[in-house]
Design a protein around this motif. Structure first.
Motif: not given
Length: 251
Positions: A109-135
């Motif tokens: 179990v991990v934070n939901d944004a962390d899991m989403q990040g693993l799914g979407v990033v290209d793995g190059k450099g510093l990448e930021l993932v944000i989620t716009l939902g309930t919070g």
């Protein structure tokens, strides 16, 4: 007789403030069944959420690992905060072990944004993932590796106590799309300055409410893409040959 390692089959669950979503992934993060969801129960107590997960996945194909994205601070599978669920009921709840007990497979179990990040990033450099939902969720990755999770959403912003209150679901409903978009422009300006990221990925159910043009190093990603991060939680260099690190293919 040497046993052949089983191919990785991950039950990937994303717990959100509005819906609980799930699918089965292979080692490449490819969906092995239709992405399905069910409303998050009210109240969203641990017992109710676990029962909803059991109902959601009861007819799913076989799986041998479980990954869960949770909307709060998680430490070693234990929930520390759940600001957009029934917060006090979740404090110090060992969700990983409870789901392992209920569903019968090893669980991370991990934070939901962390899991989403693993799914979407290209793995190059510093990448930021944000989620716009309930919070407002955030994850930061460097060359595809998760950096320590920060509950950035609880920082004050403007006249509000937190980013959650400034741009979360309740704020969107209160101020309307037009004013919310103005707020999002201000938030993006701050994120650029604070993180100086190479790329920004925007997920969550309210990402489609953005109406202004994004920078070239910003893009909107889907919840389906995000849930693919569940496979990456189990893919590591110490794993059997069948589940060595694999780059998740983007469409």
């Amino acid at each position: 007789m040497k046993l052949t390692p089983q191919p990785l089959k991950v039950l990937s669950i994303d717990i959100g403030g509005s819906n609980i979503k799930g699918t089965i992934l292979n080692e490449k993060g490819e969906l092995q069944k239709k992405y399905e969801k069910t409303p998050t129960p009210v109240p969203a107590s641990p017992e109710n959420v676990i029962n909803s997960i059991k109902t959601l996945v009861k007819d799913f194909p076989e799986y041998n690992k479980i990954s869960v994205g949770f909307p709060g601070f998680v430490k070693n599978g234990v929930i520390k905060t759940a600001p957009n669920l029934s917060n006090e009921l979740w404090k110090d709840f060992d969700l990983a072990n409870k789901l392992k007990e209920v569903l019968g497979q090893e669980t991370k179990v991990v934070n939901d944004a962390d899991m989403q990040g693993l799914g979407v990033v290209d793995g190059k450099g510093l990448e930021l993932v944000i989620t716009l939902g309930t919070g407002f969720g955030t994850a930061v990755l460097l060359d595809g590796n998760l950096l320590p999770h920060l509950e950035f959403s609880h920082q004050p912003f403007g006249k509000e106590d937190s980013y959650d209150k400034y741009i979360g679901e309740a704020a969107l409903e209160k101020v309307g799309d037009k004013k919310w978009n103005k707020r999002m422009k201000k938030v993006f300006d701050v994120l650029k300055t604070v993180f100086n990221y190479d790329y920004l990925y925007i997920g969550g159910g309210n990402s489609d409410k953005l109406t202004f043009k994004l920078d070239k190093n910003m893009k909107i990603v889907s919840n389906v893409d995000g849930i693919k991060g569940g496979a990456r939680l189990w893919v590591n260099t110490n794993a059997p040959e069948t589940i060595k690190p694999v780059k998740i293919q983007k469409k």
